[in-house]
Scaffold this motif. Sequence first.
Motif, PDB file in Angstrom:
ATOM      1  N   TRP A 357       0.851  -1.175   0.000  1.00 36.58           N
ATOM      2  CA  TRP A 357       0.000   0.000   0.000  1.00 36.58           C
ATOM      3  C   TRP A 357       0.895   1.235   0.000  1.00 36.58           C
ATOM      4  N   ARG A 364      -4.597   6.510  -0.722  1.00 31.63           N
ATOM      5  CA  ARG A 364      -3.935   5.223  -0.525  1.00 31.63           C
ATOM      6  C   ARG A 364      -4.243   4.330  -1.713  1.00 31.63           C
ATOM      7  N   ILE A 421       3.309   0.714   3.026  1.00 32.78           N
ATOM      8  CA  ILE A 421       2.753  -0.077   4.118  1.00 32.78           C
ATOM      9  C   ILE A 421       2.643  -1.530   3.669  1.00 32.78           C
ATOM     10  N   PRO A 423       0.901  -4.809   3.443  1.00 27.57           N
ATOM     11  CA  PRO A 423      -0.510  -5.191   3.626  1.00 27.57           C
ATOM     12  C   PRO A 423      -0.687  -6.375   4.572  1.00 27.57           C
ATOM     13  N   ASN A 426       0.659  -4.408   8.214  1.00 22.60           N
ATOM     14  CA  ASN A 426       0.282  -3.004   8.421  1.00 22.60           C
ATOM     15  C   ASN A 426       1.428  -2.168   8.973  1.00 22.60           C
ATOM     16  N   ASN A 427       2.652  -2.669   8.890  1.00 21.59           N
ATOM     17  CA  ASN A 427       3.824  -1.900   9.297  1.00 21.59           C
ATOM     18  C   ASN A 427       4.240  -0.948   8.180  1.00 21.59           C
ATOM     19  N   THR A 428       4.721   0.237   8.566  1.00 18.54           N
ATOM     20  CA  THR A 428       5.307   1.152   7.595  1.00 18.54           C
ATOM     21  C   THR A 428       6.709   0.658   7.268  1.00 18.54           C
TER      22      THR A 428
END
Length: 495
Positions: A357, A364, A421, A423, A426-428
Amino acid sequence: MTAQANTALAAEILEVPHAEAAAVTRDSRPLRLITCGSVDDGKSTLIGRLLWDTKAVKEDQAATLRRDSGSQNDLGLPDFALLLDGLQAEREQGITIDVAYRYFATDRRSFIVADTPGHEQYTRNMATGASTADLAILLVDARAGLLEQTRRHATIASLMGIKQFVLAVNKFDLVAYDRAVFDQISTDFKALALSLGVRQVTAIPMSALKGENVVYSARSVIPWYEGPTLVETLELATLRSGQSTGFRLPVQRVSRPGESFRGYQGTVAGGAVKPGDSVAILPSGQVANVKQIVTFDLVRNAAVAGDAITLVLDRQVDVARGDMIVSLDAQPQTGLAFDAQIVALQPDGIVPGKRYWLKAGSRRQRVQVEPVQQLDLKSGKWQSADMLQMNAIGKVHLSFDETAIFDPYELNRGTGAFILIDPDTNNTVAGGMITAKRTELGGLNAHEGRVILSLPADLAEQLLATELLASRRDEVETRRVTTSAARQLLDDIDG
């Protein structure tokens, strides 16, 4: 470069703005800056001294500092670094790990300063601090001169778009205020900065612990230095502006309090707008005129970068969160393929071909990332890479499923920056900066290879001086030849 030339250069840069600053009361816009450099160069001590001498330390903080300092030095001075190193691990190891932000102010200006880590394994933290800064203070231990980490941080700062450097030659008292040492270090650093495309450099000899040339002048011990103190330099620094592009409003929310009102809310990310201006809605391309600019308490005649507004248009158009309202005659780039530079932030790094993402402002969308090159932080050269590990800085190709909207980061940080990000977690996983839109098949970039141009020498020099070519100067090879030799070369290729 001689010491006299260095002094003259500093005086030339600062003499005229000084006269203007005297007439101006106070700049209400805070300057964001970072300190960086090698380990133990004194970054935290410098900021602590800035906070102390500008009276930004409260009485209870001062009492705690004196209590915790113990016998940290032979001068009986507090350990100013403790004002910044807040994590328990930092105090135990005597290093900076996280990015510490502090606020201080003078009579002329307010400042937000970030103390960034010096260790190589925390490069991502340093890049995070640099991404929002207007100016970088690079500290150098006068005894050691320029080190690999100094070059690394200068490179990262320039990649993040910082074009103002202050070279703080710290611990100058430990070399007996030797002018030759200062001249050599400043000459070497200015050559490094020039190779990175940074021309605005102010070199200052100082002792952060003693407070010499930080807030107060050290003329009594460095009589040959006639330049500004650190605070005087910061007071005259300029902000990176969003005015180099046209109007940009990333839409965060569509406001419908009643049937008679429909407004589009967001923070202006660039340029300016006023009622009557023609705008385009991207990515749809619909066109409308600005009818009204509304804020929480009044109707305004204009809005500029940084203003949070509600924009009312003169007709019904399809606008949703994530769209961007832009000036009709100066639009950003749109497309499915862009080139970017990123900093990998997670242990897994950036996996080639994986779909992430991408979040830019309120928008987004799915993107596939293909690493192309990685910066060798030791040599400053770009090398081919298929994958980017944590802390790596790399160049990547971005391929989108839907139309993306960007400005080059050099022109507008707000509309040229993004995060990636994962998917699955959900970590940057990365922070990035758009460098250019990538040409699709059918253009010069349709095949991997090189393009040879034969240009007049004066035109070639102008092209090489542009921001785009300067940012990719390491990929360009030039040769000066006669017109006949160039024609022969092209004929040989065709034949």
